[in-house]
Design a protein around this motif. Structure first.
Motif, short mmCIF file in Angstrom:
data_model
loop_
_atom_site.label_atom_id
_atom_site.label_comp_id
_atom_site.label_asym_id
_atom_site.label_seq_id
_atom_site.Cartn_x
_atom_site.Cartn_y
_atom_site.Cartn_z
N PRO A 1 -27.52 -4.87 26.38
CA PRO A 1 -28.42 -4.32 25.37
C PRO A 1 -29.68 -3.67 25.92
N HIS A 2 -29.98 -3.89 27.21
CA HIS A 2 -31.19 -3.32 27.80
C HIS A 2 -31.08 -1.80 27.91
N LEU A 3 -32.23 -1.15 27.93
CA LEU A 3 -32.28 0.28 28.24
C LEU A 3 -32.54 0.39 29.73
N LEU A 4 -31.61 1.04 30.45
CA LEU A 4 -31.64 1.05 31.90
C LEU A 4 -31.77 2.45 32.47
N LYS A 5 -32.23 2.49 33.71
CA LYS A 5 -32.25 3.74 34.46
C LYS A 5 -31.73 3.45 35.86
N TYR A 6 -30.84 4.30 36.34
CA TYR A 6 -30.30 4.12 37.69
C TYR A 6 -30.17 5.49 38.35
N CYS A 7 -29.94 5.46 39.66
CA CYS A 7 -29.89 6.71 40.41
C CYS A 7 -28.69 6.73 41.34
N CYS A 8 -28.02 7.86 41.40
CA CYS A 8 -26.91 8.06 42.33
C CYS A 8 -27.37 9.00 43.45
N GLU A 9 -27.39 8.50 44.66
CA GLU A 9 -27.72 9.33 45.82
C GLU A 9 -26.42 9.84 46.42
N ILE A 10 -26.25 11.15 46.46
CA ILE A 10 -24.98 11.74 46.83
C ILE A 10 -25.11 12.58 48.11
N GLU A 11 -24.18 12.35 49.04
CA GLU A 11 -24.00 13.20 50.21
C GLU A 11 -22.59 13.78 50.12
N CYS A 12 -22.46 15.09 50.27
CA CYS A 12 -21.14 15.71 50.12
C CYS A 12 -21.14 17.13 50.65
N ARG A 13 -19.96 17.73 50.66
CA ARG A 13 -19.80 19.16 50.84
C ARG A 13 -19.59 19.74 49.45
N LEU A 14 -20.42 20.71 49.09
CA LEU A 14 -20.44 21.21 47.71
C LEU A 14 -20.04 22.68 47.67
N ARG A 15 -19.16 23.03 46.73
CA ARG A 15 -18.83 24.44 46.53
C ARG A 15 -18.46 24.68 45.07
N ALA A 16 -18.75 25.88 44.59
CA ALA A 16 -18.41 26.25 43.22
C ALA A 16 -16.93 26.58 43.14
N VAL A 17 -16.30 26.18 42.04
CA VAL A 17 -14.89 26.46 41.80
C VAL A 17 -14.73 26.95 40.36
N SER A 18 -13.54 27.46 40.06
CA SER A 18 -13.28 27.87 38.69
C SER A 18 -13.17 26.63 37.80
N ALA A 19 -13.55 26.77 36.55
CA ALA A 19 -13.59 25.62 35.64
C ALA A 19 -12.19 25.12 35.31
N ALA A 20 -12.06 23.81 35.19
CA ALA A 20 -10.80 23.21 34.76
C ALA A 20 -10.61 23.46 33.26
N ARG A 21 -9.36 23.53 32.85
CA ARG A 21 -9.05 23.70 31.43
C ARG A 21 -8.81 22.32 30.82
N VAL A 22 -9.48 22.07 29.71
CA VAL A 22 -9.38 20.77 29.04
C VAL A 22 -8.75 20.96 27.67
N SER A 23 -7.79 20.15 27.35
CA SER A 23 -7.18 20.17 26.02
C SER A 23 -7.24 18.77 25.43
N GLY A 24 -7.31 18.69 24.12
CA GLY A 24 -7.43 17.41 23.44
C GLY A 24 -6.13 16.98 22.80
N PRO A 25 -6.12 15.78 22.20
CA PRO A 25 -4.91 15.26 21.57
C PRO A 25 -4.59 15.91 20.24
N GLY A 26 -5.53 16.68 19.70
CA GLY A 26 -5.35 17.29 18.38
C GLY A 26 -6.67 17.33 17.65
N PRO A 27 -6.69 17.76 16.39
CA PRO A 27 -7.94 17.82 15.62
C PRO A 27 -8.59 16.45 15.51
N CYS A 28 -9.89 16.40 15.77
CA CYS A 28 -10.64 15.14 15.67
C CYS A 28 -11.55 15.17 14.46
#
Length: 278
Positions: free
Chosen positions: A205-232
């Motif tokens: 129930p607490h309100l929290l704050k956390y941090c992710c420190e990331i080291e990586c190789r980063l590059r832009a790519v084309s967006a993935a296509r997302v489809s849903g199960p049907g009308p929500c």
């Protein structure tokens, strides 16, 4: 103001918790009214013209305190926290009971156990330079050299021994053999910090704050296509709270993509959350 509080570490050991693998981070334009349904009233949503920045973080961890597992973090939007801003997760889906328990109790995340089904199919006319290395990390290492393939990742939430379709994420790429990955340019090596808020769940129930420190190789790519199960539907009066939030999470996934980046050689350190005072 924030105060340190001892957060249960259970079987995860002492923080920082370290995760290694690869990931796709995709930013979407999310309707502000959709994002506000997840975010506590204390926070001001960062928005413009009725939209905020949300999206999803899809990761495959090869090494972590919970071992090997997949994770899909649905990001509702960005909230203002002077002098910067932080992301708010609408839903977190993992195929690991241990990772789910840790997310709920230790980090205050709306974690759910899910099933990630990956299906590889051959396609034609796929552009090169897409998700090559990321795909090779998620069970595509046996693809023939320079073949053109796509992978559909079907995500189903597990709830009381039943499966509920969440979404299908389609990634396409010209995939090479694993030994060829070293010859491909995977982007510059960078270090970034991704601050986030969490909590206000039935498990924490607490309100929290956390941090992710990331080291990586980063590059832009084309967006993935997302489809849903049907009308929500979004009916607070007829749907249970769980159904309502699940459908809104699907709406976030189906929103308009803006930018996608691939994280390779990912090393992510997650610090223990701090409790945010009122």
């Amino acid at each position: 103001m924030e105060t340190k509080e001892a957060i249960s570490q259970l079987e995860y050991g002492k923080p920082p918790w370290v995760f290694k693998g690869s990931a796709l981070y995709q930013l979407h334009l999310v309707k502000a009214e959709t994002a506000r349904a997840f975010i506590p009233k204390e926070f001001k949503l960062v928005e413009a013209f009725g939209y905020t920045l949300g999206g999803f973080f899809l990761a495959n961890y090869e090494d972590s305190p919970a071992g090997i597992f997949d994770e899909l973090v649905v990001i509702a939007g960005i909230v203002w926290n002077p002098p910067t801003s932080c992301a708010w997760a609408a839903r977190v889906l993992v195929n690991s009971d241990k990772a789910c328990a840790h997310g709920r109790k230790d980090v205050g995340l709306p974690s759910q156990v899910a099933n990630f089904t990956k299906k590889v199919t051959a396609v034609t006319g796929t552009k090169k330079g897409g998700f090559g290395n990321f795909l090779s990390k998620i069970s595509m290492k046996d693809c023939p050299s320079t073949s053109k393939n796509c992978i559909d990742i079907q995500v189903k939430e597990m709830n009381n021994h039943t499966t509920i379709n969440m979404c299908s994420i389609n990634l396409s790429s010209s995939v090479t053999k694993p030994q060829d990955d070293s010859k491909k340019w995977m982007g510059p090596a960078i270090k970034i910090s991704l601050p986030s808020f969490s909590g206000r769940t039935e498990y924490n129930p607490h309100l929290l704050k956390y941090c992710c420190e990331i080291e990586c190789r980063l590059r832009a790519v084309s967006a993935a296509r997302v489809s849903g199960p049907g009308p929500c539907t979004f009916d607070k009066d007829k749907d249970t709270k769980e159904e309502y939030q699940r459908n809104l999470s699907i709406a976030v996934m189906l929103s308009k993509p803006l930018l996608a980046v691939e994280f390779n050689s990912l090393k992510m350190k997650v610090e223990a959350p701090t409790v945010v005072s009122q």
